[in-house]
Design an enzyme around this catalytic site. Structure first.
Site, mmCIF file in Angstrom:
data_model
loop_
_atom_site.group_PDB
_atom_site.id
_atom_site.type_symbol
_atom_site.label_atom_id
_atom_site.label_comp_id
_atom_site.label_asym_id
_atom_site.label_seq_id
_atom_site.Cartn_x
_atom_site.Cartn_y
_atom_site.Cartn_z
ATOM 1 C CG ASP A 49 -1.818 1.206 1.279
ATOM 2 O OD1 ASP A 49 -2.813 1.198 0.528
ATOM 3 O OD2 ASP A 49 -1.552 2.164 2.045
ATOM 4 C CE1 TYR A 54 0.397 8.131 2.565
ATOM 5 C CE2 TYR A 54 1.189 5.943 2.039
ATOM 6 C CZ TYR A 54 0.248 6.765 2.617
ATOM 7 O OH TYR A 54 -0.840 6.223 3.249
ATOM 8 C CB SER A 151 -8.664 6.039 2.688
ATOM 9 O OG SER A 151 -7.940 6.196 3.881
ATOM 10 C CD GLN A 177 -5.279 2.411 3.563
ATOM 11 O OE1 GLN A 177 -4.359 3.109 3.973
ATOM 12 N NE2 GLN A 177 -5.234 1.811 2.397
ATOM 13 C CB SER A 206 -1.739 3.361 12.517
ATOM 14 O OG SER A 206 -1.043 4.268 11.687
ATOM 15 N N PRO A 207 -2.003 -0.378 12.725
ATOM 16 C CG PRO A 207 -1.330 -2.459 11.864
ATOM 17 C CD PRO A 207 -1.479 -1.000 11.491
ATOM 18 C CE LYS A 216 9.291 2.209 18.416
ATOM 19 N NZ LYS A 216 10.042 1.918 17.197
ATOM 20 N N GLY A 284 3.655 -0.779 8.909
ATOM 21 C CA GLY A 284 4.785 0.019 8.451
ATOM 22 C C GLY A 284 6.029 -0.514 9.134
ATOM 23 C CD GLN A 290 10.644 -1.445 13.057
ATOM 24 O OE1 GLN A 290 10.106 -0.997 12.047
ATOM 25 N NE2 GLN A 290 11.110 -0.656 14.015
HETATM 26 N N1 NAP Z 1 -5.212 5.867 4.518
HETATM 27 C C1 NAP Z 1 -4.585 6.653 5.357
HETATM 28 O O1 NAP Z 1 -4.975 7.799 5.579
HETATM 29 C C2 NAP Z 1 -3.347 6.135 6.025
HETATM 30 C C3 NAP Z 1 -2.759 6.870 7.077
HETATM 31 C C4 NAP Z 1 -1.628 6.340 7.677
HETATM 32 C C5 NAP Z 1 -1.112 5.130 7.242
HETATM 33 N N2 NAP Z 1 -1.695 4.467 6.200
HETATM 34 C C6 NAP Z 1 -1.156 3.195 5.688
HETATM 35 O O2 NAP Z 1 -0.883 2.302 6.760
HETATM 36 C C7 NAP Z 1 0.488 1.929 6.715
HETATM 37 C C8 NAP Z 1 0.974 1.603 8.075
HETATM 38 O O3 NAP Z 1 0.887 2.745 8.931
HETATM 39 P P1 NAP Z 1 1.921 2.886 10.124
HETATM 40 O O4 NAP Z 1 3.296 2.921 9.563
HETATM 41 O O5 NAP Z 1 1.472 3.993 10.982
HETATM 42 O O6 NAP Z 1 1.678 1.468 10.861
HETATM 43 P P2 NAP Z 1 2.146 0.796 12.194
HETATM 44 O O7 NAP Z 1 2.457 -0.607 11.800
HETATM 45 O O8 NAP Z 1 1.124 1.033 13.253
HETATM 46 O O9 NAP Z 1 3.503 1.558 12.648
HETATM 47 C C9 NAP Z 1 4.696 1.303 11.973
HETATM 48 C C10 NAP Z 1 5.890 1.892 12.711
HETATM 49 O O10 NAP Z 1 6.010 1.355 14.025
HETATM 50 C C11 NAP Z 1 7.382 1.039 14.322
HETATM 51 N N3 NAP Z 1 7.484 -0.432 14.452
HETATM 52 C C12 NAP Z 1 6.942 -1.360 13.620
HETATM 53 N N4 NAP Z 1 7.196 -2.610 14.056
HETATM 54 C C13 NAP Z 1 7.917 -2.476 15.182
HETATM 55 C C14 NAP Z 1 8.478 -3.415 16.081
HETATM 56 N N5 NAP Z 1 8.326 -4.731 15.885
HETATM 57 N N6 NAP Z 1 9.185 -2.939 17.147
HETATM 58 C C15 NAP Z 1 9.332 -1.602 17.348
HETATM 59 N N7 NAP Z 1 8.826 -0.670 16.508
HETATM 60 C C16 NAP Z 1 8.108 -1.092 15.444
HETATM 61 C C17 NAP Z 1 8.195 1.562 13.136
HETATM 62 O O11 NAP Z 1 8.544 2.926 13.364
HETATM 63 P P3 NAP Z 1 9.940 3.396 14.014
HETATM 64 O O12 NAP Z 1 10.923 2.265 13.915
HETATM 65 O O13 NAP Z 1 10.319 4.584 13.198
HETATM 66 O O14 NAP Z 1 9.605 3.775 15.432
HETATM 67 C C18 NAP Z 1 7.173 1.510 12.008
HETATM 68 O O15 NAP Z 1 7.478 2.366 10.927
HETATM 69 C C19 NAP Z 1 1.158 3.101 6.006
HETATM 70 O O16 NAP Z 1 2.412 2.784 5.469
HETATM 71 C C20 NAP Z 1 0.149 3.399 4.943
HETATM 72 O O17 NAP Z 1 0.259 2.463 3.884
HETATM 73 C C21 NAP Z 1 -2.804 4.963 5.615
#
Ligand code: NAP
Length: 332
Positions: A49, A54, A151, A177, A206-207, A216, A284, A290
Site C-alpha cells: 500500500d 507519500y 479511505s 481504509q 496503524s494497527p 517501546k 509500516g 520489524q
Molecule cells: N489511509 C490513510 O490515511 C493512512 C494513514 C496512515 C497510514 N496508512 C497506511 O498504513 C500503513 C501503516 O501505517 P503505520 O506505519 O502507521 O503502521 P504501524 O504498523 O502502526 O507503525 C509502523 C511503525 O512502528 C514502528 N514499528 C513497527 N514494528 C515495530 C516493532 N516490531 N518494534 C518496534 N517498533 C516497530 C516503526 O517505526 P519506528 O521504527 O520509526 O519507530 C514503524 O514504521 C502506512 O504505510 C500506509 O500504507 C494509511
C-alpha cells in the site's frame, strides 16, 4: 501468511500488508526501504500500500523500484489519490481532472500498467460524488485500476457511494481504509456494521498505533533515538498517543503478550485481525527485523478472555467516537 478476500470481491490479499507512509523516500534510506520490501516478500506478504502524496510522490518511486523484478501477477499494489501532489488548485481532490492525472503519475512511478486497488484517500466535499465514481469506473474499464476503494470515509459517505454506484451501474467500492487498533476503534459502531452488510472490507492502518503498541515508548521518558516519535515528519503524526496515560496502560499489556508467547506488536496486529470485516492490516516498518517480527501475527487466534483482559487494561484511553472519522471540510 494467511490470505483473505478484499471485502466481498474475488481479490485475495495477504492478511498482513506492507505500507510505506513516512518511511520510503523520507525517514529511511533507499537501501533500508528495499530490505523491508524484501523481508515482506520473503515472509509471504503480497499486498503493498502506498499513495501519490507519500514523501511528495517519492514513496511510489521507491516502491516501484523495490518491486520491479517481482512477477506482477504475484502482487497486489494499492495506491491512493486526494491529498495535494503539486501547487495548483487542481493538484488535489477527487475531480475527474486530478484523478485522471494522478493515476497516470502513480502508474509511471510504480512502473506498472495497472494498480489492483485505487483508493480515494479522503472524501472531497468539493466534487460531486457522481463525478468521482464515474471517473473511477472509467479507470476500471480502461484496465488501469482493477478495484476501487475509499479511505477514512464515514458510514454515510460509503452508503451514498454504494447507492449511486448501484443506480448508475458503476463499479462498487470494495474497501475502506481506516485507522484501526486497540487504541482507535472509531469504525466499530457505524462503519463496520454497514460494510459487513454491503461486502466492503477494511484495510486497516496503524494497527500498532505507529509503534506505540510495541511498548517501546515509556511514560515520562524521551522516545528512543531513531523512532518515529523522533522523526521530523513522524513526530506530529504519532503525538495523539504520546501521553503518559496511554503509555502507562500500554506497558500493562506486556504480561498479556508474554502469556501468549507473542511480541507486543504481534498482539496488536492479531487484535485487529480478529475482526472478520478486516481484510488486511497494513504494517509500516523502518527496519526489516520489524517486518519479520510483525508478520508472525498472521493466523493468531485470540480467545475472548484475552480480548477482555486487553479491554480491562486499556479502559478509558480507547477512542470509540465515530465522529472522529473525518475528511477536511474543504480541499487542503
Ligand atoms: N489511509 C490513510 O490515511 C493512512 C494513514 C496512515 C497510514 N496508512 C497506511 O498504513 C500503513 C501503516 O501505517 P503505520 O506505519 O502507521 O503502521 P504501524 O504498523 O502502526 O507503525 C509502523 C511503525 O512502528 C514502528 N514499528 C513497527 N514494528 C515495530 C516493532 N516490531 N518494534 C518496534 N517498533 C516497530 C516503526 O517505526 P519506528 O521504527 O520509526 O519507530 C514503524 O514504521 C502506512 O504505510 C500506509 O500504507 C494509511
Amino acid at each position: 501468511m494467511e490470505f483473505r478476500h478484499l471485502g466481498r470481491s474475488g481479490l485475495m490479499v495477504s492478511e498482513i500488508s506492507y505500507g510505506n507512509w513516512l518511511t520510503h523516500g523520507s525517514q529511511v534510506e533507499e537501501d533500508a526501504a528495499k530490505q523491508c520490501v524484501q523481508a515482506a516478500l520473503d515472509e509471504g506478504i503480497t499486498t503493498f500500500d502506498t499513495a501519490d502524496v507519500y514523501a511528495g510522490t517519492k514513496a511510489e518511486e521507491v516502491l516501484g523500484r523495490a518491486l520491479k523484478s517481482v512477477r506482477r501477477e504475484s502482487l497486489e499494489i494499492f495506491t491512493k489519490v486526494y491529498w495535494p501532489t503539486g501547487p495548483g488548485k487542481n493538484d488535489r481532490g477527487l475531480s475527474r481532472k486530478h484523478i485522471t492525472e494522478s493515476i497516470h503519475g502513480s502508474l509511471r512511478r510504480l512502473q506498472t500498467d495497472y494498480v489492483d486497488l485505487y483508493q480515494a484517500h479522503r472524501y472531497d466535499a468539493e466534487t460531486p460524488l457522481e463525478e468521482t465514481l464515474k471517473t473511477f469506473d472509467d479507470l476500471v474499464r480502461q484496465g488501469k485500476v482493477l478495484y476501487v476503494g475509499v479511505s477514512e470515509w464515514t458510514a454515510d459517505q460509503i452508503a451514498q457511494a454504494l447507492k449511486i454506484a448501484d443506480e448508475m451501474g458503476f463499479d462498487r467500492i470494495v474497501s475502506n481504509q481506516p485507522q484501526y487498533s486497540m487504541l482507535w476503534r472509531v469504525i466499530e459502531s457505524e462503519i463496520v456494521p454497514l460494510c459487513e452488510q454491503e461486502g466492503v472490507g477494511q484495510i486497516v492502518w496503524s494497527p500498532i498505533g505507529q509503534g506505540v503498541l510495541t511498548g517501546k515508548y515509556l511514560p515520562g521518558q524521551q522516545p528512543p533515538e531513531g523512532s518515529r516519535a523522533t522523526d521530523k515528519s513522524g513526530s506530529a503524526m504519532i503525538s495523539r498517543f504520546m501521553n503518559d496515560d496511554v503509555l502507562t496502560r500500554v506497558q500493562e499489556l506486556k504480561p498479556i503478550a508474554a502469556d501468549l508467547g507473542l511480541s507486543m506488536a504481534q498482539l496488536a496486529i492479531a487484535w485487529v485481525l480478529q475482526n472478520p470485516n478486516v481484510s488486511s492490516a497494513i504494517i509500516g516498518a523502518s527496519r526489516p527485523e520489524q517486518v519479520r517480527d510483525n508478520v508472525k501475527a498472521a493466523g493468531v487466534k485470540l480467545e475472548a478472555d484475552v480480548l477482555k483482559r486487553i479491554d480491562d487494561v486499556l479502559g478509558s484511553v480507547v477512542e470509540r467516537d465515530p465522529a472522529k472519522t473525518q475528511s477536511p471540510p474543504k480541499r487542503p
